[in-house]
Design a protein around this motif. Structure first.
Motif, PDB file in Angstrom:
ATOM      1  N   GLY A 129       0.810  -1.214   0.000  1.00  0.00           N
ATOM      2  CA  GLY A 129       0.000   0.000   0.000  1.00  0.00           C
ATOM      3  C   GLY A 129       0.839   1.257   0.000  1.00  0.00           C
ATOM      4  N   TRP A 130       2.030   1.164  -0.576  1.00  0.00           N
ATOM      5  CA  TRP A 130       2.940   2.306  -0.567  1.00  0.00           C
ATOM      6  C   TRP A 130       2.876   3.124  -1.853  1.00  0.00           C
ATOM      7  CZ3 TRP A 130       8.244   0.386   1.817  1.00  0.00           C
ATOM      8  CH2 TRP A 130       8.042   0.150   3.187  1.00  0.00           C
ATOM      9  N   THR A 131       2.009   2.748  -2.773  1.00  0.00           N
ATOM     10  CA  THR A 131       1.927   3.564  -3.980  1.00  0.00           C
ATOM     11  C   THR A 131       1.330   4.916  -3.591  1.00  0.00           C
ATOM     12  OG1 THR A 131      -0.178   2.482  -4.421  1.00  0.00           O
ATOM     13  CG2 THR A 131       1.702   1.732  -5.707  1.00  0.00           C
ATOM     14  N   LEU A 208       7.329   7.155 -12.009  1.00  0.00           N
ATOM     15  CA  LEU A 208       6.303   7.026 -13.049  1.00  0.00           C
ATOM     16  C   LEU A 208       5.364   5.869 -12.715  1.00  0.00           C
ATOM     17  CD1 LEU A 208       5.545   8.135 -15.918  1.00  0.00           C
ATOM     18  CD2 LEU A 208       6.885   6.256 -16.847  1.00  0.00           C
ATOM     19  N   LEU A 209       5.940   4.785 -12.169  1.00  0.00           N
ATOM     20  CA  LEU A 209       5.145   3.601 -11.875  1.00  0.00           C
ATOM     21  C   LEU A 209       4.334   3.737 -10.593  1.00  0.00           C
ATOM     22  CD1 LEU A 209       7.610   0.688 -12.728  1.00  0.00           C
ATOM     23  CD2 LEU A 209       5.706   1.545 -14.088  1.00  0.00           C
ATOM     24  N   VAL A 210       4.944   4.278  -9.563  1.00  0.00           N
ATOM     25  CA  VAL A 210       4.289   4.192  -8.260  1.00  0.00           C
ATOM     26  C   VAL A 210       3.548   5.469  -7.841  1.00  0.00           C
ATOM     27  CG1 VAL A 210       5.857   2.419  -7.409  1.00  0.00           C
ATOM     28  CG2 VAL A 210       6.351   4.820  -6.943  1.00  0.00           C
ATOM     29  N   THR A 211       3.530   6.489  -8.692  1.00  0.00           N
ATOM     30  CA  THR A 211       2.741   7.672  -8.337  1.00  0.00           C
ATOM     31  C   THR A 211       1.801   8.042  -9.479  1.00  0.00           C
ATOM     32  OG1 THR A 211       4.390   9.181  -9.246  1.00  0.00           O
ATOM     33  CG2 THR A 211       4.566   8.689  -6.903  1.00  0.00           C
ATOM     34  N   ASN A 212       0.583   8.411  -9.124  1.00  0.00           N
ATOM     35  CA  ASN A 212      -0.273   9.029 -10.131  1.00  0.00           C
ATOM     36  C   ASN A 212      -1.092  10.139  -9.493  1.00  0.00           C
ATOM     37  OD1 ASN A 212      -2.203   7.682  -8.675  1.00  0.00           O
ATOM     38  ND2 ASN A 212      -2.382   6.013 -10.154  1.00  0.00           N
ATOM     39  N   ARG A 215       0.074  15.039  -5.428  1.00  0.00           N
ATOM     40  CA  ARG A 215       0.595  15.322  -4.093  1.00  0.00           C
ATOM     41  C   ARG A 215       1.985  14.734  -3.881  1.00  0.00           C
ATOM     42  NH1 ARG A 215      -2.005  12.885  -0.147  1.00  0.00           N
ATOM     43  NH2 ARG A 215      -2.879  11.465  -1.671  1.00  0.00           N
ATOM     44  N   VAL A 216       2.299  13.625  -4.571  1.00  0.00           N
ATOM     45  CA  VAL A 216       3.608  13.007  -4.357  1.00  0.00           C
ATOM     46  C   VAL A 216       4.477  12.978  -5.614  1.00  0.00           C
ATOM     47  CG1 VAL A 216       3.001  11.558  -2.399  1.00  0.00           C
ATOM     48  CG2 VAL A 216       2.589  10.734  -4.722  1.00  0.00           C
ATOM     49  N   ARG A 217       3.919  13.393  -6.758  1.00  0.00           N
ATOM     50  CA  ARG A 217       4.700  13.326  -7.995  1.00  0.00           C
ATOM     51  C   ARG A 217       5.965  14.168  -7.909  1.00  0.00           C
ATOM     52  NH1 ARG A 217       0.015  13.723 -12.019  1.00  0.00           N
ATOM     53  NH2 ARG A 217      -0.275  11.526 -12.522  1.00  0.00           N
ATOM     54  N   THR A 218       7.034  13.653  -8.529  1.00  0.00           N
ATOM     55  CA  THR A 218       8.286  14.406  -8.552  1.00  0.00           C
ATOM     56  C   THR A 218       8.319  15.308  -9.768  1.00  0.00           C
ATOM     57  OG1 THR A 218       9.414  12.693  -9.781  1.00  0.00           O
ATOM     58  CG2 THR A 218       9.523  12.570  -7.382  1.00  0.00           C
ATOM     59  N   VAL A 219       9.308  16.169  -9.808  1.00  0.00           N
ATOM     60  CA  VAL A 219       9.357  17.183 -10.834  1.00  0.00           C
ATOM     61  C   VAL A 219       9.593  16.580 -12.218  1.00  0.00           C
ATOM     62  CG1 VAL A 219      11.809  17.771 -10.662  1.00  0.00           C
ATOM     63  CG2 VAL A 219      10.149  19.530 -11.257  1.00  0.00           C
ATOM     64  N   GLY A 222       6.348  15.653 -13.340  1.00  0.00           N
ATOM     65  CA  GLY A 222       5.638  16.905 -13.554  1.00  0.00           C
ATOM     66  C   GLY A 222       5.967  17.494 -14.918  1.00  0.00           C
ATOM     67  N   LEU A 223       7.249  17.472 -15.261  1.00  0.00           N
ATOM     68  CA  LEU A 223       7.654  17.988 -16.571  1.00  0.00           C
ATOM     69  C   LEU A 223       6.991  17.201 -17.689  1.00  0.00           C
ATOM     70  CD1 LEU A 223      11.475  18.672 -16.180  1.00  0.00           C
ATOM     71  CD2 LEU A 223       9.727  20.329 -16.805  1.00  0.00           C
ATOM     72  N   LYS A 224       6.938  15.903 -17.485  1.00  0.00           N
ATOM     73  CA  LYS A 224       6.319  15.026 -18.473  1.00  0.00           C
ATOM     74  C   LYS A 224       4.841  15.406 -18.655  1.00  0.00           C
ATOM     75  CE  LYS A 224       5.767  11.228 -20.930  1.00  0.00           C
ATOM     76  NZ  LYS A 224       6.269  11.174 -22.297  1.00  0.00           N
ATOM     77  N   GLN A 225       4.178  15.588 -17.512  1.00  0.00           N
ATOM     78  CA  GLN A 225       2.768  15.982 -17.547  1.00  0.00           C
ATOM     79  C   GLN A 225       2.590  17.266 -18.343  1.00  0.00           C
ATOM     80  OE1 GLN A 225       1.398  13.038 -16.106  1.00  0.00           O
ATOM     81  NE2 GLN A 225      -0.129  14.589 -15.519  1.00  0.00           N
TER      82      GLN A 225
END
Lengths: 270, 314, 367
Positions: A129-131, A208-212, A215-219, A222-225
């Motif tokens: 449950g760490w995603t 990319l795999l464990v965040t969507n 609140r926790v996404r890295t930069v 973020g750039l990709k988004q």
């Protein structure tokens, strides 16, 4: 003759610098132009503007991404320093049965690319449950063979008599570790810290795999988004975000470049 | 020996106790060592050895979309891989990508390191500039290069048309995409490689250069007789590190081309990622991951062996 | 009861020969005991066995009459001064001394007090806040000593503590160290490869060779009555003159070549022996005196004395030590008189034959 050689040398150095710096300068210039100017294909802004920077922070939680990246990279670095230095200390100073066997096991992990383990790791993190949690981004990267190896090389430089003197005067192992070994290994610890921070900041596949979740996404994500959302219309905004995202690591690199150069060699070639 | 030893030999049961005490001491030292190693071993166990084993296990099973094994597949995944054109294609793309990036990165970095090895006024600034791309993360580098490659407004095509060339869709053309990604990658990787090589250069004893100068050797001769042989362990290390890095390329592919066009840039790790997390074929993806593991383990192992010999040779 | 005792102490690292074999010695409280021998003779190993830095292979270490084999180093209540001083480079002089006391949970005021006292004693008061790399070699050496002093342990082990100093400073530190040791009443076990250091500093010393103890005794005792040829040649500069000899009825035949007539000295029963004679026991013969003639092959003028080397037989060179400055030329043939009472005889295995000329006990009482 000598002066001519020096001039030629400087010309060459400047040329190389221009080539290497060009993409960065280009991004910086684009980020300071408005959309129309970019589309017209200019290289030098006619009207300097900061609208892209404002937009970058408005259109995406860029501040949040930066904080996430910083926090994750910082915690990975801290964890690596602790975990690696403890192991390296045991390998250098403690005598216990099976020590060398454990060392070879740690070194053997260098043979395994992270990508070869990424599928089960993803499933593990999911099961835990760490995603979408910081822990999922941080904890898997704490153990690091290179870190253990680098610090072991450094610790071996510490005269063994210091350890024996400590033993004689009743300074325990942990106390010796904190009060003597760590302060004497500052260069290597800084090296490992700088390297780890850059490495963690640069991490892409795993977040990319464990965040969507923003609140926790890295930069990086973020750039990709930003890049996928925006496309042609506002390249300036993407460039502004890129310029902001490169600042922390660039500053760190400028500050730690010398240490990094000295320290990396110790672990790399021995 | 004239020394009299006073007769305080310990009583017999004592020697029995000392054996037990020695065993206890060994046990204690083992426990203490383990306390220090525990974090590393636990983490390696959970996030490295277990998943490696699990990957091997999954590679011989069919799996459902949640990654649970459903049916034993034997070597079916591997056989299927060998018969799959796209696997071979991906392998070819990876090798080509490595061939494009590794020698160039090392050569360029070596040249840059040589340029700033001599001490001159202000050389520190150039060193910092050359190392600066190390501070470029994959995301930052990718979006910048993506813009530079933009067919309509990117600088590269602008320059091209300025000298009368035809615009190229660098990232969308299957003939140029891999080269374009490789160029961006070389730029990104120069920083670290440069830094390592510079450190290696500075480790060379300056008196060797002095004696070469006294012997009247030219700059190029010094390069071949002093620098290259003494730097060869570093060069070799840097090459293997770059090679392993190239084999693990993922980020810039995802940013710039998503493996396309027509799989032209579908390098190994990207293929694994797609198979597992887009197509949910965990079993087949695991089989590919095992192949990747074997290749990288081989490269790393050779590096260790060679480096070991180098040390003796010196 | 002895303060520290080694009983049949043996250490082997798994090789054929043990590094240290069968060492027996009892060291009294307040004694300055020196372990001396050439490098690799096992003297440092013995020190490390006493400190508990390495486990014994067999035998016992007794501290205050208790078997201490399994005691960890810090439980043995001893301090150690290392050859390279083992100062913590990132700590100041004061911190270097106090870290020991902190580990022993000594109260803070007491820590400061002891540091100040030690610093005063060693003349380090002005450099207390400096780091080791800012100190001279002699000062570093003193800090290492200071660390041993503040710990106030009854026993202090010193592993070649003066060998990194230059010759002049070393000579000065020798007497200073002894003075300190007496003043503080410390028991010291001191390792050195330098026989001069051993001679000048020791209350008693043990000479080691190849991990085996050769002799234990006071410096004069060992000097006058070496138990074997190794000790005879190791102790004393220039070393004792030695030669293989056949024992004839009233004379010795050195190296089958050079006969020496003895007037009043009884000879050992053995047929072949090694004879030894200290350089100070060779004199110029006065006219009419029983003498041996020999050619001068080398001369060293030291100012207050002259060392003259003669070729007694082929490849047999003996050195004489004469007070004052002698005008002799190389190649000159000189009549020599040997002090035959000072001759020492060793058997074929190198062990000394016969009683010592001076009783051991006398020496110890006299000093």
């Amino acid at each position: 003759m000598r002066a001519a050689r020096a001039t030629a040398h400087y010309v060459l150095l400047c040329l190389c610098s221009v080539v290497i710096l060009f993409p960065v300068a280009y991004a910086l210039l684009m980020s300071l132009m408005d959309g129309a100017a970019i589309l017209s294909g200019r290289l030098w802004p006619e009207n300097w503007t900061l609208v892209n920077y404002e937009a970058a922070f408005q259109q995406a939680p860029l501040g949040r991404y930066l904080w996430n990246s910083f926090f994750v990279a910082f915690m990975i670095t801290l964890g690596r320093l602790i975990v690696s230095s403890l192991a390296a200390f045991a390998f250098v100073f403690l005598r216990f049965p099976g020590r060398d066997r454990w060392f070879y096991i740690c070194i053997a992990t260098m043979l395994v690319p992270w990508e070869a383990t990424v599928i089960p790791n993803f499933l593990t993190i999911q099961a835990l449950g760490w995603t979408n949690h910081y822990v999922g981004l941080i904890v898997p990267f704490w153990a690091m063979a290179f870190g253990i190896f680098l610090l072991r090389q450094q610790f071996k430089q510490i005269p063994h008599e210091l350890y024996e003197a400590a033993q004689l005067s009743g300074i325990g192992n942990f106390r010796f570790f904190c009060r003597v070994v760590l302060p004497l290994s500052k260069t290597s610890l800084v090296t490992l810290a700088v390297y780890s921070f850059l490495d963690a900041w640069n991490m892409y596949l795993w977040p990319l795999l464990v965040t969507n979740d923003d609140r926790v996404r890295t930069v990086q994500i973020g750039l990709k988004q930003l890049q996928t959302q925006e496309i042609a219309s506002s390249w300036g905004v993407v460039m502004a975000a890129a310029v902001i995202a490169m600042l922390p690591t660039l500053l760190l690199l400028f500050a730690g470049q010398k240490q990094l150069r000295k320290g990396l060699m110790q672990g790399a070639i021995q | 020996m004239n020394e009299r030893v006073s007769p305080v030999f310990p009583p017999a049961p004592w020697s029995v106790r000392t054996k037990r005490a020695a065993r206890q001491a060994a046990m204690k030292s083992w426990l203490e060592g383990m306390v220090y190693l525990f974090p590393s071993l636990l983490l390696f166990g959970v996030f490295l050895f277990y998943p490696l084993g699990r990957t091997m296990y999954l590679s011989v099973f069919h799996t459902d979309y949640q990654g649970q094994p459903t049916e034993f597949a034997g070597l079916a995944h591997f056989v299927a891989l060998l018969q799959d054109d796209s696997f071979w294609h991906s392998l070819k793309a990876t090798i080509l990508f490595a061939a494009l990036t590794v020698p160039t990165t090392v050569a360029v970095s070596f040249g840059l390191a040589l340029l700033v090895h001599e001490t001159r006024k202000g050389i520190g600034i150039f060193r910092t500039i050359f190392a600066s791309t190390m501070g470029m993360s994959v995301g930052v580098a990718s979006v910048i290069w993506m813009f530079m490659y933009n067919p309509a407004i990117g600088i590269i095509n602008r320059l091209l048309s300025a000298i009368g060339g035809v615009p190229v869709s660098w990232l969308l053309d299957q003939d140029t995409a891999l080269y374009a990604v490789a160029a961006a990658t070389i730029w990104m990787n120069i920083g670290l490689t440069f830094l390592l090589l510079l450190a290696g250069l500075q480790n060379i004893d300056p008196s060797l250069y002095e004696s070469a100068r006294i012997a009247g050797m030219s700059y190029w001769r010094q390069l071949w007789t002093v620098t290259v042989p003494l730097l060869s362990p570093t060069l070799f290390f840097v090459t293997t590190v770059s090679l392993i890095q190239a084999l693990q390329t993922f980020g810039q592919i995802d940013f710039l081309t998503k493996g396309g066009p027509v799989e032209a840039t579908n390098v190994f790790v990207y293929a694994i990622y797609r198979e597992a997390f887009v197509n949910y074929q965990f079993g087949s993806a695991s089989a590919q991951a095992i192949v990747l593991f074997l290749i990288i383990a081989l490269v790393t192992f050779l590096q260790f062996r060679f480096a070991e010999r180098k040390v003796h040779y010196q | 009861m002895a303060f520290l005792e080694l009983v049949e102490v043996t250490k082997s690292y798994g090789g054929k020969k043990s590094a240290v074999e069968n060492v027996n010695v009892a060291i009294e409280s307040g004694e300055f005991f020196v372990l001396v021998g050439p490098s690799g003779c096992g003297k440092s190993t013995i020190l490390r066995l006493i400190a508990g830095l390495e486990p014994l292979t067999s035998g016992y270490v007794l501290i205050d009459g208790q078997v201490a084999n399994d005691w960890p180093p810090h439980a043995r209540r001893l301090s150690m001064v290392f050859q390279n001083y083992a100062l913590y480079p990132h700590l100041t002089v004061e911190q270097n001394m106090r870290i020991v006391l902190q580990a022993q949970k000594v109260p803070k005021e007491e820590q400061v007090k002891r540091c100040m006292e030690a610093a005063e004693l060693l003349g380090l008061t002005d450099v207390l806040q400096r780091k080791p790399r800012e100190l001279s070699g002699g000062q570093r050496q003193r800090v290492a000593l200071g660390r041993a002093i503040v710990a106030q342990t009854p026993l202090c082990l010193m592993d070649e503590p003066l060998s990194n100093l230059d010759a002049k400073l070393r000579a000065k530190m020798r007497s200073e160290l002894r003075r300190l040791q007496r003043q503080l009443g410390m028991t010291v076990i001191y390792v050195t490869h330098d026989q001069t250091e051993a001679m000048t500093m020791a209350d008693r010393m043990m000479i080691l060779h190849d991990g085996r103890p050769q002799q234990i005794g006071s410096p004069l005792d060992v000097y006058n009555s070496p138990d074997n040829t190794f000790v005879a040649s190791f102790i004393g500069t220039p070393p004792m003159n030695l030669a293989e000899a056949h024992v004839l009825e009233h004379s010795l035949l050195l190296q089958n070549e050079r006969p020496i007539r003895l007037m009043g000295r009884s000879l050992p029963k053995a047929e072949r022996v090694t004879v030894g004679l200290r350089p100070e026991h060779i004199d110029r013969a006065e006219s009419g005196e029983e003498h041996v003639t020999a050619q001068v092959s080398h001369i060293e003028w030291l100012g207050n004395e002259t060392l003259v080397t003669f070729e007694l037989a082929k490849n047999l060179y003996w050195t004489a030590r004469w007070n004052g400055q002698w005008r002799i030329r190389l190649g000159e043939v000189v009549p020599l008189a040997f002090d035959e009472q000072a001759l020492l005889f060793f058997d074929e295995r190198g062990k000394r034959i016969g009683a010592p000329s001076i009783k051991r006990e006398e020496v110890r009482v006299r000093q």
